[in-house]
Design a protein around this motif. Structure first.
Motif, mmCIF file in Angstrom:
data_model
loop_
_atom_site.group_PDB
_atom_site.id
_atom_site.type_symbol
_atom_site.label_atom_id
_atom_site.label_comp_id
_atom_site.label_asym_id
_atom_site.label_seq_id
_atom_site.Cartn_x
_atom_site.Cartn_y
_atom_site.Cartn_z
ATOM 1 N N UNK A 1 24.593 0.589 -4.254
ATOM 2 C CA UNK A 1 24.824 1.320 -3.011
ATOM 3 C C UNK A 1 24.173 0.544 -1.877
ATOM 4 N N UNK A 2 24.989 0.142 -0.904
ATOM 5 C CA UNK A 2 24.511 -0.659 0.227
ATOM 6 C C UNK A 2 24.991 -0.065 1.542
ATOM 7 N N UNK A 3 24.409 -0.557 2.618
ATOM 8 C CA UNK A 3 24.976 -0.301 3.923
ATOM 9 C C UNK A 3 26.365 -0.951 3.961
ATOM 10 N N UNK A 4 27.337 -0.237 4.496
ATOM 11 C CA UNK A 4 28.714 -0.737 4.487
ATOM 12 C C UNK A 4 28.952 -1.647 5.697
ATOM 13 N N UNK A 5 28.250 -2.766 5.700
ATOM 14 C CA UNK A 5 28.361 -3.695 6.838
ATOM 15 C C UNK A 5 27.983 -5.095 6.397
ATOM 16 N N UNK A 6 28.873 -6.037 6.648
ATOM 17 C CA UNK A 6 28.545 -7.434 6.396
ATOM 18 C C UNK A 6 27.619 -7.923 7.511
ATOM 19 N N UNK A 7 26.490 -8.560 7.182
ATOM 20 C CA UNK A 7 25.570 -9.033 8.219
ATOM 21 C C UNK A 7 26.172 -10.071 9.168
ATOM 22 N N UNK B 1 32.017 -3.780 4.142
ATOM 23 C CA UNK B 1 32.114 -4.442 2.839
ATOM 24 C C UNK B 1 33.047 -3.679 1.898
ATOM 25 N N UNK B 2 33.235 -2.382 2.140
ATOM 26 C CA UNK B 2 34.148 -1.604 1.291
ATOM 27 C C UNK B 2 35.594 -2.056 1.455
ATOM 28 N N UNK B 3 35.892 -2.825 2.506
ATOM 29 C CA UNK B 3 37.229 -3.392 2.675
ATOM 30 C C UNK B 3 37.378 -4.692 1.893
ATOM 31 N N UNK B 4 36.268 -5.219 1.356
ATOM 32 C CA UNK B 4 36.290 -6.508 0.677
ATOM 33 C C UNK B 4 36.681 -6.400 -0.785
ATOM 34 N N UNK B 5 36.184 -7.328 -1.577
ATOM 35 C CA UNK B 5 36.561 -7.366 -2.992
ATOM 36 C C UNK B 5 35.375 -7.800 -3.824
ATOM 37 N N UNK B 6 35.373 -7.394 -5.085
ATOM 38 C CA UNK B 6 34.290 -7.696 -6.015
ATOM 39 C C UNK B 6 34.731 -8.810 -6.940
ATOM 40 N N UNK B 7 33.865 -9.798 -7.084
ATOM 41 C CA UNK B 7 34.101 -10.921 -7.992
ATOM 42 C C UNK B 7 32.873 -11.102 -8.864
ATOM 43 N N UNK B 8 32.955 -10.685 -10.113
ATOM 44 C CA UNK B 8 31.793 -10.802 -10.998
ATOM 45 C C UNK B 8 30.662 -9.920 -10.512
ATOM 46 N N UNK B 9 29.494 -10.532 -10.245
ATOM 47 C CA UNK B 9 28.365 -9.755 -9.735
ATOM 48 C C UNK B 9 28.185 -9.955 -8.236
ATOM 49 N N UNK B 10 29.241 -10.404 -7.549
ATOM 50 C CA UNK B 10 29.212 -10.567 -6.099
ATOM 51 C C UNK B 10 30.219 -9.628 -5.449
ATOM 52 N N UNK B 11 29.915 -9.217 -4.210
ATOM 53 C CA UNK B 11 30.911 -8.542 -3.384
ATOM 54 C C UNK B 11 31.140 -9.425 -2.159
ATOM 55 N N UNK B 12 32.394 -9.601 -1.801
ATOM 56 C CA UNK B 12 32.762 -10.526 -0.728
ATOM 57 C C UNK B 12 33.371 -9.766 0.436
ATOM 58 N N UNK B 13 33.005 -10.186 1.645
ATOM 59 C CA UNK B 13 33.545 -9.579 2.855
ATOM 60 C C UNK B 13 35.000 -10.018 3.047
ATOM 61 N N UNK B 14 35.836 -9.083 3.475
ATOM 62 C CA UNK B 14 37.247 -9.376 3.685
ATOM 63 C C UNK B 14 37.457 -10.341 4.852
ATOM 64 N N UNK B 15 36.594 -10.313 5.848
ATOM 65 C CA UNK B 15 36.806 -11.054 7.093
ATOM 66 C C UNK B 15 36.702 -12.565 6.883
ATOM 67 N N UNK B 16 35.520 -13.057 6.489
ATOM 68 C CA UNK B 16 35.328 -14.497 6.308
ATOM 69 C C UNK B 16 34.942 -14.875 4.887
ATOM 70 N N UNK B 17 34.953 -13.894 3.967
ATOM 71 C CA UNK B 17 34.732 -14.218 2.563
ATOM 72 C C UNK B 17 33.293 -14.450 2.152
#
Length: 226
Positions: A46-52, A58-74
């Motif tokens: 559970x995180x703040x829903x904001x890419x720094x 970040x909830x618009x992004x995608x999960x890869x393994x144990x990472x979560x990636x931002x949709x905007x710039x990855x």
């Protein structure tokens, strides 16, 4: 930091069964936007829903393994919130200062919980051995009014926003999540193991949940108008 005027503690933010590995979902707690995501190994975060970087959710992004990636710039963040990879600069050693804000979280009683405040207290415990997740409902009413409605028919409240009641003659646990000042979520779990429930049992309790929501919203509306 949470608002000092808001009660500290552990709050349910999702039914664990609704969060598959490799997925994420946006939610709120006391108006704060949160992302709840589960990595490929099955751990929930559970995180703040904001890419720094640019503030994208970040909830618009995608999960890869144990990472979560931002949709905007990855930009990719590991399970501790540390940025580990920037696609535009693949060879860059990312500064340890680039981190997403994280909340202490755990999975218990069929729910994902987030710690709110610096001293949330002990993790939730309902004294139940086996619970069956049912559904989450969203109400256009404050959490306090929903808890009051449950207290009218409840067999007793439990810690961390948990309430115990009976719907369709079947024992149920409900975790109330304050989304904002005027909205909340109610996460329902049947206080019986899954193999002890028939399809008819589930349908009756699900129907009773919907009737309960209509009743609470109607009653709360009457109180607000009086």
């Amino acid at each position: 930091m949470s608002d000092p005027g808001q009660p500290q503690g552990w709050y349910a933010v999702a039914l664990a069964a609704d969060l598959d590995p490799g997925t994420s979902a946006g939610t709120r707690l006391f108006g704060a936007e949160l992302v709840v995501w589960r990595d490929a190994a099955g751990s929930a975060h559970v995180w703040e829903d904001r890419c720094p970087h640019r503030g994208m959710r970040l909830s618009f992004g995608f999960v890869r393994g144990d990472h979560i990636a931002c949709l905007y710039h990855g930009w990719q963040y590991d399970a501790a919130g540390q940025c580990r990879y920037i696609p535009a600069h693949p060879d860059l050693a990312v500064s340890p200062m680039i981190r997403a804000r994280t909340y202490a979280s755990l999975e218990r009683l069929g729910l994902v919980w987030a710690a709110w405040g610096e001293e949330p207290g002990p993790p939730p415990d309902a004294g139940a051995d086996s619970l069956t997740p049912l559904r989450s409902l969203y109400l256009d009413r404050p959490a306090a009014r929903v808890r009051t409605a449950f207290a009218d028919a409840s067999k007793g409240g439990l810690a961390s926003g948990l309430l115990r009641t009976t719907l369709a003659e079947i024992p149920v646990l409900v975790a109330v999540q304050p989304l904002a000042d005027d909205r909340c979520a109610a996460h329902f779990l049947i206080d019986r193991p899954s193999d002890a429930l028939t399809r008819s049992d589930r349908a009756r309790v699900a129907s009773a949940c919907m009737a309960w929501r209509r009743s609470v919203e109607a009653r709360s509306g009457e109180r607000a108008a009086s």
